[in-house]
Design an enzyme around this catalytic site. Structure first.
Site, PDB file in Angstrom:
ATOM      1  N   ASP A  22       0.870  -1.171   0.000  1.00  0.00           N
ATOM      2  CA  ASP A  22       0.000   0.000   0.000  1.00  0.00           C
ATOM      3  C   ASP A  22       0.914   1.230   0.000  1.00  0.00           C
ATOM      4  OD1 ASP A  22      -2.381   1.613   0.392  1.00  0.00           O
ATOM      5  OD2 ASP A  22      -1.712   1.826   2.468  1.00  0.00           O
ATOM      6  N   ASP A  24      -0.016   5.177   1.126  1.00  0.00           N
ATOM      7  CA  ASP A  24      -0.128   6.126   2.230  1.00  0.00           C
ATOM      8  C   ASP A  24      -0.387   5.391   3.541  1.00  0.00           C
ATOM      9  OD1 ASP A  24       0.034   8.582   3.339  1.00  0.00           O
ATOM     10  OD2 ASP A  24      -1.905   9.302   2.682  1.00  0.00           O
ATOM     11  N   ASP A 176      -1.898  -0.527   6.117  1.00  0.00           N
ATOM     12  CA  ASP A 176      -2.191   0.150   7.376  1.00  0.00           C
ATOM     13  C   ASP A 176      -3.677   0.288   7.646  1.00  0.00           C
ATOM     14  OD1 ASP A 176      -2.828   3.478   6.824  1.00  0.00           O
ATOM     15  OD2 ASP A 176      -2.198   2.190   5.185  1.00  0.00           O
TER      16      ASP A 176
END
Length: 238
Positions: A22, A24, A176
């Site tokens: 991923d 950000d 995240d």
């Protein structure tokens, strides 16, 4: 887990055939830039910025706009809007601790990797260029799939780009957001969840295989049978 998360899981080593990152919250943290930008956009389109921020992290901007401002939910507007973020707020983004070292180590080992993100292509290339981070050969962005995370289509596409569609269980997803973690698991991958943008409880609830504070807890230690071996230390005791 009690009041304080227990990051004392003993180190373990796992071999993977490929890696799907991923962006950000995993490679960079552009949260301050995003918050500032959404305040500007919210005022521009007549939507309370705080309402946008409650649901925007880990979700494609176009999906947020479909709910809150359908008349703006088109790729031309979204790409232009996101493309401005690295230009206007370059000084507000930071690296996730350990991300650059881990990524560079994987590249040195010739590990297959790709970025799979809810951001648009202008956003991704903008941030990577501004921060002088490695640009992947393979990229899956918001425009690539009809549905965003937690739909697993993006990670399945990432697997296909790495030619590992039949070996999902040997691929590590680094994420995240709970939506991204669920997408990676639904695609059949192993997932490591970072507690960089959500609480440990929220990350655990998405059911990743491992949970760490950030990527200082993950490092490349070698290779075995054509796979890259990573060590995961100081993980959250699940």
């Amino acid at each position: 887990m009690g009041s304080q998360p227990d990051y004392s899981q003993p180190p373990l080593q796992v071999a993977f055939a490929g890696f799907l990152w991923d962006m950000d919250g995993t490679i960079i943290d552009s949260t301050p830039a995003i918050e500032k930008h959404w305040h500007t956009i919210g005022n521009e389109i007549g939507v309370d910025p705080e309402t946008i921020l409650k649901t925007s992290h880990g979700r494609r901007s176009i999906d947020t706009l479909k709910i809150l401002a359908p008349e703006r939910a088109n790729w031309e507007y979204v790409a232009k809007m996101e493309g401005q973020l690295p230009v206007l707020y370059a000084d507000l983004a930071t690296e996730i601790p350990g991300a650059r070292l881990l990524l560079d180590s994987m590249i040195k080992m010739s590990a297959p990797w790709a970025i799979v993100t809810s951001g648009t292509e202008p956003l991704v290339h903008g941030w990577l260029s501004r921060m002088k981070l490695a640009i992947p050969e393979h990229l899956v962005t918001a425009e690539s799939v009809p549905e965003g995370k937690p739909d697993p289509a993006c990670y399945r596409m990432g697997l296909d780009k790495l030619r590992l569609g039949d070996a999902a269980a040997d691929v590590l997803v680094l994420e995240d957001s709970p939506a991204g973690i669920r997408a990676g698991k639904a695609a059949g991958c192993k997932v490591i969840g970072l507690v960089t943008s959500h609480t440990a409880e929220q990350v655990v609830a998405a059911e990743p295989d491992w949970v760490v504070k950030d990527l200082t807890s993950v490092r490349v230690v070698g290779s075995k049978d054509g796979k890259v071996v990573v060590e995961i230390k100081d993980g959250l005791k699940l």
